[in-house]
Scaffold this motif. Structure first.
Motif, PDB file in Angstrom:
ATOM      1  N   ARG A   1      75.431   7.351 -48.184  1.00 27.87           N
ATOM      2  CA  ARG A   1      74.603   6.617 -47.218  1.00 27.87           C
ATOM      3  C   ARG A   1      73.945   5.411 -47.881  1.00 27.87           C
ATOM      4  N   GLU A   2      73.477   5.617 -49.095  1.00 31.81           N
ATOM      5  CA  GLU A   2      72.792   4.550 -49.832  1.00 31.81           C
ATOM      6  C   GLU A   2      73.714   3.349 -50.072  1.00 31.81           C
ATOM      7  N   VAL A   3      74.982   3.605 -50.390  1.00 32.04           N
ATOM      8  CA  VAL A   3      75.912   2.508 -50.691  1.00 32.04           C
ATOM      9  C   VAL A   3      76.720   2.077 -49.473  1.00 32.04           C
ATOM     10  N   GLY A   4      76.478   2.715 -48.329  1.00 37.02           N
ATOM     11  CA  GLY A   4      77.172   2.335 -47.105  1.00 37.02           C
ATOM     12  C   GLY A   4      78.618   2.791 -47.029  1.00 37.02           C
ATOM     13  N   ALA A   5      78.963   3.862 -47.727  1.00 37.84           N
ATOM     14  CA  ALA A   5      80.330   4.392 -47.663  1.00 37.84           C
ATOM     15  C   ALA A   5      80.585   4.990 -46.287  1.00 37.84           C
ATOM     16  N   TRP A   6      81.802   4.875 -45.826  1.00 39.75           N
ATOM     17  CA  TRP A   6      82.116   5.388 -44.491  1.00 39.75           C
ATOM     18  C   TRP A   6      82.483   6.867 -44.510  1.00 39.75           C
ATOM     19  N   THR A   7      82.855   7.408 -45.693  1.00 37.28           N
ATOM     20  CA  THR A   7      83.191   8.821 -45.789  1.00 37.28           C
ATOM     21  C   THR A   7      83.117   9.277 -47.240  1.00 37.28           C
ATOM     22  N   VAL A   8      83.041  10.588 -47.418  1.00 36.63           N
ATOM     23  CA  VAL A   8      83.177  11.224 -48.724  1.00 36.63           C
ATOM     24  C   VAL A   8      84.423  12.087 -48.617  1.00 36.63           C
ATOM     25  N   ILE A   9      85.340  11.925 -49.570  1.00 33.31           N
ATOM     26  CA  ILE A   9      86.560  12.727 -49.527  1.00 33.31           C
ATOM     27  C   ILE A   9      86.634  13.639 -50.746  1.00 33.31           C
ATOM     28  N   VAL A  10      87.306  14.758 -50.568  1.00 32.36           N
ATOM     29  CA  VAL A  10      87.507  15.713 -51.653  1.00 32.36           C
ATOM     30  C   VAL A  10      88.838  16.412 -51.410  1.00 32.36           C
ATOM     31  N   GLN A  11      89.554  16.664 -52.478  1.00 32.78           N
ATOM     32  CA  GLN A  11      90.793  17.437 -52.394  1.00 32.78           C
ATOM     33  C   GLN A  11      90.527  18.819 -52.969  1.00 32.78           C
ATOM     34  N   ALA A  12      91.243  19.797 -52.475  1.00 26.13           N
ATOM     35  CA  ALA A  12      91.085  21.160 -52.985  1.00 26.13           C
ATOM     36  C   ALA A  12      92.466  21.767 -53.195  1.00 26.13           C
ATOM     37  N   ASP A  13      92.597  22.513 -54.266  1.00 27.68           N
ATOM     38  CA  ASP A  13      93.864  23.185 -54.542  1.00 27.68           C
ATOM     39  C   ASP A  13      94.125  24.238 -53.472  1.00 27.68           C
ATOM     40  N   VAL A  14      95.390  24.589 -53.321  1.00 24.13           N
ATOM     41  CA  VAL A  14      95.770  25.559 -52.297  1.00 24.13           C
ATOM     42  C   VAL A  14      95.930  26.969 -52.862  1.00 24.13           C
ATOM     43  N   PHE A  15      95.507  27.169 -54.091  1.00 21.62           N
ATOM     44  CA  PHE A  15      95.589  28.493 -54.685  1.00 21.62           C
ATOM     45  C   PHE A  15      94.586  29.419 -54.004  1.00 21.62           C
ATOM     46  N   GLU A  16      94.929  30.690 -53.916  1.00 17.34           N
ATOM     47  CA  GLU A  16      94.072  31.665 -53.246  1.00 17.34           C
ATOM     48  C   GLU A  16      92.665  31.689 -53.835  1.00 17.34           C
ATOM     49  N   GLU A  17      92.560  31.559 -55.160  1.00 18.46           N
ATOM     50  CA  GLU A  17      91.242  31.623 -55.800  1.00 18.46           C
ATOM     51  C   GLU A  17      90.358  30.415 -55.459  1.00 18.46           C
ATOM     52  N   ASP A  18      90.934  29.379 -54.862  1.00 28.17           N
ATOM     53  CA  ASP A  18      90.155  28.200 -54.479  1.00 28.17           C
ATOM     54  C   ASP A  18      89.722  28.227 -53.012  1.00 28.17           C
ATOM     55  N   GLU A  19      89.966  29.323 -52.316  1.00 28.61           N
ATOM     56  CA  GLU A  19      89.554  29.418 -50.914  1.00 28.61           C
ATOM     57  C   GLU A  19      88.038  29.271 -50.727  1.00 28.61           C
ATOM     58  N   PRO A  20      87.192  29.824 -51.613  1.00 30.10           N
ATOM     59  CA  PRO A  20      85.755  29.595 -51.417  1.00 30.10           C
ATOM     60  C   PRO A  20      85.385  28.110 -51.429  1.00 30.10           C
ATOM     61  N   ALA A  21      86.029  27.321 -52.283  1.00 29.21           N
ATOM     62  CA  ALA A  21      85.759  25.875 -52.308  1.00 29.21           C
ATOM     63  C   ALA A  21      86.213  25.236 -50.995  1.00 29.21           C
ATOM     64  N   ARG A  22      87.391  25.603 -50.529  1.00 32.31           N
ATOM     65  CA  ARG A  22      87.889  25.038 -49.259  1.00 32.31           C
ATOM     66  C   ARG A  22      86.973  25.431 -48.099  1.00 32.31           C
ATOM     67  N   ALA A  23      86.465  26.648 -48.111  1.00 33.13           N
ATOM     68  CA  ALA A  23      85.549  27.080 -47.045  1.00 33.13           C
ATOM     69  C   ALA A  23      84.271  26.238 -47.062  1.00 33.13           C
ATOM     70  N   LEU A  24      83.763  25.950 -48.252  1.00 30.64           N
ATOM     71  CA  LEU A  24      82.577  25.098 -48.358  1.00 30.64           C
ATOM     72  C   LEU A  24      82.874  23.705 -47.810  1.00 30.64           C
ATOM     73  N   TYR A  25      83.987  23.123 -48.202  1.00 26.22           N
ATOM     74  CA  TYR A  25      84.324  21.766 -47.752  1.00 26.22           C
ATOM     75  C   TYR A  25      84.529  21.721 -46.240  1.00 26.22           C
ATOM     76  N   ARG A  26      85.081  22.793 -45.681  1.00 28.28           N
ATOM     77  CA  ARG A  26      85.285  22.830 -44.219  1.00 28.28           C
ATOM     78  C   ARG A  26      83.960  22.748 -43.462  1.00 28.28           C
ATOM     79  N   LYS A  27      82.895  23.263 -44.046  1.00 26.19           N
ATOM     80  CA  LYS A  27      81.584  23.199 -43.387  1.00 26.19           C
ATOM     81  C   LYS A  27      81.147  21.753 -43.173  1.00 26.19           C
ATOM     82  N   TYR A  28      81.573  20.860 -44.036  1.00 22.54           N
ATOM     83  CA  TYR A  28      81.189  19.456 -43.967  1.00 22.54           C
ATOM     84  C   TYR A  28      82.226  18.573 -43.279  1.00 22.54           C
ATOM     85  N   ALA A  29      83.460  18.989 -43.292  1.00 16.69           N
ATOM     86  CA  ALA A  29      84.568  18.108 -42.909  1.00 16.69           C
ATOM     87  C   ALA A  29      84.584  17.779 -41.420  1.00 16.69           C
TER      88      ALA A  29
END
Length: 151
Positions: free
Chosen positions: A110-138
């Motif tokens: 917001r401070e720099v006027g960016a239009w979005t924040v992007i993040v990539q997440a691995d598709v490995f099963e152990e990375d599902e908690p990270a993907r779940a967190l990102y989905r809350k924001y996406a």
């Protein structure tokens, strides 16, 4: 008490603690600690406003970190922020630390006027908690592959 802050030019020790945390959490010591940049490089990296390093500290130690970049776009006069790495020490997870790091990245966006924040997440099963967190924001989830191409 949790403290979340964006690192600045003089925060070389905190930068090194961030890299040590990434090495520990990702089990990638060679990549993060094998050939550390010298202090001059780190100070220059931290001074560049396109580079973003955010740490979460508690009990006098770094327990979470986010590294990212501001990408000026070419198709429109706008920028986006990219979360390159985000990690929280395993013993400190499920306490809102990753959320606090993302919230700080959103504040910077917001401070720099960016239009979005992007993040990539691995598709490995152990990375599902990270993907779940990102989905809350996406506002959009795109399934994509990431390819590393040798120069």
């Amino acid at each position: 008490m949790l403290a979340v802050k964006r690192l600045a030019t003089g925060d070389i020790a905190a930068f090194r603690a961030m890299n040590a945390l990434f090495a520990e959490v990702f089990a990638m010591e060679r990549e993060y600690l094998g050939a550390p940049p010298d202090d001059t490089y780190v100070a220059r990296w931290l001074a560049d406003p396109r580079n973003i390093a955010i740490v979460a500290e508690s009990r006098g130690e770094t327990i979470g970190a986010l590294a990212g970049y501001k990408w000026p776009k070419f198709e429109q006069a706008r920028s986006e922020l990219y979360i390159y790495d985000l990690a929280v020490r395993e013993s400190d997870r499920r306490r809102g630390i990753a959320t606090a790091l993302i919230e700080e990245m959103r504040r910077i966006a917001r401070e720099v006027g960016a239009w979005t924040v992007i993040v990539q997440a691995d598709v490995f099963e152990e990375d599902e908690p990270a993907r779940a967190l990102y989905r809350k924001y996406a506002f959009e989830e795109i399934m994509a592959h990431h390819f590393d191409i040798r120069p």
